[in-house]
Design an enzyme around this catalytic site. Structure first.
Site, PDB file in Angstrom:
ATOM      1  N   GLU A  88     -14.757  -5.609  -1.951  1.00 51.79           N
ATOM      2  CA  GLU A  88     -13.406  -5.142  -1.596  1.00 51.79           C
ATOM      3  C   GLU A  88     -13.198  -5.158  -0.083  1.00 51.79           C
ATOM      4  OE1 GLU A  88     -13.314  -1.798  -5.216  1.00 51.79           O
ATOM      5  OE2 GLU A  88     -13.835  -1.199  -3.188  1.00 51.79           O
ATOM      6  N   ARG A 124     -10.801  -4.721   6.252  1.00 52.89           N
ATOM      7  CA  ARG A 124     -10.887  -4.841   7.705  1.00 52.89           C
ATOM      8  C   ARG A 124     -11.500  -6.173   8.140  1.00 52.89           C
ATOM      9  NH1 ARG A 124     -11.340  -0.260  11.016  1.00 52.89           N
ATOM     10  NH2 ARG A 124     -12.134   0.879   9.218  1.00 52.89           N
ATOM     11  N   ARG A 162      -5.057   4.381  15.319  1.00 55.42           N
ATOM     12  CA  ARG A 162      -6.529   4.448  15.317  1.00 55.42           C
ATOM     13  C   ARG A 162      -7.118   5.107  16.555  1.00 55.42           C
ATOM     14  NH1 ARG A 162      -9.653   0.734  15.254  1.00 55.42           N
ATOM     15  NH2 ARG A 162     -11.144   1.569  13.792  1.00 55.42           N
ATOM     16  N   TYR A 169      -9.096   8.333  15.351  1.00 57.18           N
ATOM     17  CA  TYR A 169     -10.551   8.175  15.288  1.00 57.18           C
ATOM     18  C   TYR A 169     -11.199   8.031  16.660  1.00 57.18           C
ATOM     19  CZ  TYR A 169      -9.057   6.365  10.661  1.00 57.18           C
ATOM     20  OH  TYR A 169      -8.470   6.174   9.430  1.00 57.18           O
ATOM     21  N   CYS A 195       6.103  11.985  21.817  1.00 54.69           N
ATOM     22  CA  CYS A 195       5.944  13.286  22.451  1.00 54.69           C
ATOM     23  C   CYS A 195       4.700  14.014  21.951  1.00 54.69           C
ATOM     24  CB  CYS A 195       7.201  14.121  22.224  1.00 54.69           C
ATOM     25  SG  CYS A 195       8.636  13.311  22.935  1.00 54.69           S
ATOM     26  N   GLU A 196       3.549  13.499  22.299  1.00 53.92           N
ATOM     27  CA  GLU A 196       2.253  14.109  22.007  1.00 53.92           C
ATOM     28  C   GLU A 196       1.308  13.671  23.121  1.00 53.92           C
ATOM     29  OE1 GLU A 196       0.801  15.216  18.691  1.00 53.92           O
ATOM     30  OE2 GLU A 196       2.577  14.919  17.443  1.00 53.92           O
ATOM     31  N   TYR A 213      -5.523  -1.427   9.373  1.00 53.45           N
ATOM     32  CA  TYR A 213      -5.191  -0.019   9.586  1.00 53.45           C
ATOM     33  C   TYR A 213      -4.323   0.168  10.829  1.00 53.45           C
ATOM     34  CZ  TYR A 213      -8.852  -0.009   6.156  1.00 53.45           C
ATOM     35  OH  TYR A 213      -9.579  -0.304   5.036  1.00 53.45           O
TER      36      TYR A 213
HETATM   37  C1  LIG Z   1     -10.780   1.410   2.245  1.00 55.05           C
HETATM   38  C2  LIG Z   1     -11.525   0.859   1.097  1.00 55.05           C
HETATM   39  C3  LIG Z   1     -11.991  -0.460   1.115  1.00 55.05           C
HETATM   40  C4  LIG Z   1     -11.792  -1.394   2.281  1.00 55.05           C
HETATM   41  O1  LIG Z   1     -12.532  -1.046   3.395  1.00 55.05           O
HETATM   42  P1  LIG Z   1     -12.594  -2.050   4.632  1.00 55.05           P
HETATM   43  O2  LIG Z   1     -13.386  -1.350   5.637  1.00 55.05           O
HETATM   44  O3  LIG Z   1     -11.209  -2.276   5.076  1.00 55.05           O
HETATM   45  O4  LIG Z   1     -13.272  -3.278   4.170  1.00 55.05           O
HETATM   46  C5  LIG Z   1     -12.649  -0.937   0.003  1.00 55.05           C
HETATM   47  N1  LIG Z   1     -12.848  -0.149  -1.074  1.00 55.05           N
HETATM   48  C6  LIG Z   1     -12.412   1.121  -1.137  1.00 55.05           C
HETATM   49  C7  LIG Z   1     -12.638   1.904  -2.354  1.00 55.05           C
HETATM   50  C8  LIG Z   1     -11.748   1.667  -0.042  1.00 55.05           C
HETATM   51  O5  LIG Z   1     -11.332   2.927  -0.092  1.00 55.05           O
END
Ligand SMILES: *Cc1c(COP(=O)(O)O)cnc(C)c1O
Length: 437
Positions: free
Chosen positions: A273, A276, A312, A316, A363-364, A392
């Site tokens: 999955e 990024r 970001r 973070y 305004c932060e 993101y």
């Molecule tokens: C956010 C997420 C991803 C993707 O993460 P990346 O760092 O963008 O590759 C994959 N699987 C699940 C369950 C997520 O929550």
């Protein structure tokens, strides 16, 4: 950096000068390179090809329908975390695209919608969720295919807000409880437990956590099979890191080197999955300097992108490279930054640069893109590029301070087209207008 390069001190995206895009579409502007998007997906497909994997692009990282469509056209399925992302995936993907659905809080309506739309796998994150999916599927005369999401309880590997596999986070089933939970649904008429899922966190710059996760996964899959569950899928999630500084990221082949042997050993179909990794380095955020000012010994560059466009850094403390789109002749063409992600001060001395904070109009005090950043003198109207902004970035954009969300442009070679128009004041109040009495 990957199809964003300076030619004669002018930043280009592929073969288009970024300044031309800023003139045409205005700022703030997200600029995407189609070449990078396709190359990064291909890099994963190639590295993992021996396992004939199902690559599900993570819509959460960037849900723009044109980008999702590009992913679908190049053979990706989709990973979604809400009904809304499911809708985007359906809108973007070719019929029959594989859609995996993760998330700790799927509502009954979302579960029904996913089943109706032919979800490939639910990544299930709790016992209650598992039983609820089973009930709903049964009531629809269906059997839901599920992968149990395990929290493999690995040492910290990334920012605390995005580390999803340390003990006690809200994600997944406790590793100690997975087998018991699975025992409870053996023979359930509404459930087919066919997979094991984990998503370790993001961004991850080392391969070791995947190696450890795979080892734990193999043990669990064996135990689940002993219960009689036909486990056919190992879903290792996303999380592969990218270059925010320089060249700190691992290639897909490095992750493949530790994941492929595990897949082979356990005889599963691999699911990934990535979000990024595909889209992160595929975009820059272009902004224009509005004012500069100095106060309390600090120098501020106030430009027209803000935390509502790219949160970001604020959320973070993330580092994004940032540099003028057309650097002057007496400064380096690119910032001299080392690639060590742990170095709090990664810059070498650069000619004619001094420390500045790059902030937006929100305004932060926490509204910034970069702090104490060595940059050349900037003036009203100068264009800035914030690199590695594809993941993101727009996905987390908001209308805070009633700012209009940015436009997005996709560049292909020497051509470019809008893939999301800039919002208008009318858009801003659209959901309220009908409610006015
Ligand atoms: C956010 C997420 C991803 C993707 O993460 P990346 O760092 O963008 O590759 C994959 N699987 C699940 C369950 C997520 O929550």
């Amino acid at each position: 950096m990957d199809h964003f390069e300076y030619r004669d001190r002018k930043l280009f995206c592929e073969d288009v000068p970024v300044s031309e895009l800023a003139e045409t579409y205005g700022t703030p502007l997200y600029v995407y390179s189609e070449k990078v998007l396709v190359q990064k997906l291909k890099e994963i497909q190639t590295a993992f090809a021996p396992a004939n994997p199902t690559i599900c692009y993570s819509v959460k990282a960037n849900g723009n329908v044109s980008i999702c469509r590009l992913m679908g056209q190049h053979g990706a399925g989709f990973d979604v975390t809400s009904g809304g992302e499911f809708f985007r995936a359906l809108k973007a993907g070719p019929a029959g695209s594989k859609i995996v659905f993760a998330g700790v809080g799927k509502t009954d309506a979302e579960i029904r919608y996913a089943l109706d739309q032919g979800v490939f796998l639910f990544d299930v994150e709790s016992e209650q969720e598992l039983l609820t999916i089973g009930e709903i599927a049964k009531s629809m005369g269906r059997k839901a295919a599920v992968a149990l999401r395990v929290n493999p309880d690995l040492p910290p590997k990334t920012h605390v807000k995005t580390d999803t596999s340390v003990k006690g986070v809200k994600f997944g089933l406790d590793i100690e409880t997975v087998v018991d939970v699975a025992r409870g649904v053996v023979g359930h008429p509404g459930l087919a437990v066919v997979g094991l899922h984990m998503h370790l966190g993001s961004p991850i710059l080392k391969v070791e956590p995947y190696k450890q996760g795979c080892a734990k996964g193999i043990t669990l899959i064996k135990a689940l099979r002993e219960l009689g569950h036909d486990i056919r899928y190992l879903n290792m999630g996303g999380g592969f890191g990218i270059n925010y500084r320089k060249d700190e990221a691992q290639p897909a082949s490095a992750f493949a080197a530790v994941i492929l042997p595990a897949v082979k050993e356990i005889g599963c179909q691999l699911v990934l999955e990535p979000g990024r990794f595909i889209v992160g380095n595929a975009a820059i955020l272009v902004s224009r300097v509005v004012f500069t000012k100095s106060t309390g010994g600090k120098h501020y560059v106030i430009q027209d992108a803000a935390m509502n466009d790219l949160i970001r850094p604020t959320l973070y403390g993330s580092f994004h490279r940032l540099w003028p789109v057309q650097p002057a002749a007496d400064v380096p063409v690119e910032p001299d930054v080392n690639g060590d992600p742990d170095d709090p001060n990664p810059f070498r001395a650069m000619a004619n640069c001094f420390n500045q904070d790059v902030v937006g109009p929100v305004c932060e005090s926490g509204d910034f893109l970069a702090k104490d950043r060595p940059l050349p003198t900037l003036k009203r109207g100068d264009l800035l590029a914030t690199f590695s902004a594809g993941a993101y970035g727009m996905a987390m954009a908001s209308n805070y301070n009633s700012r209009l969300r940015a436009a997005e442009v996709l560049v292909t070679g020497s051509t470019h087209r809008l893939i999301r128009r800039r919002e208008t004041f009318k858009d801003l109040v659209a959901c309220e207008e009908d409610c006015l009495t």
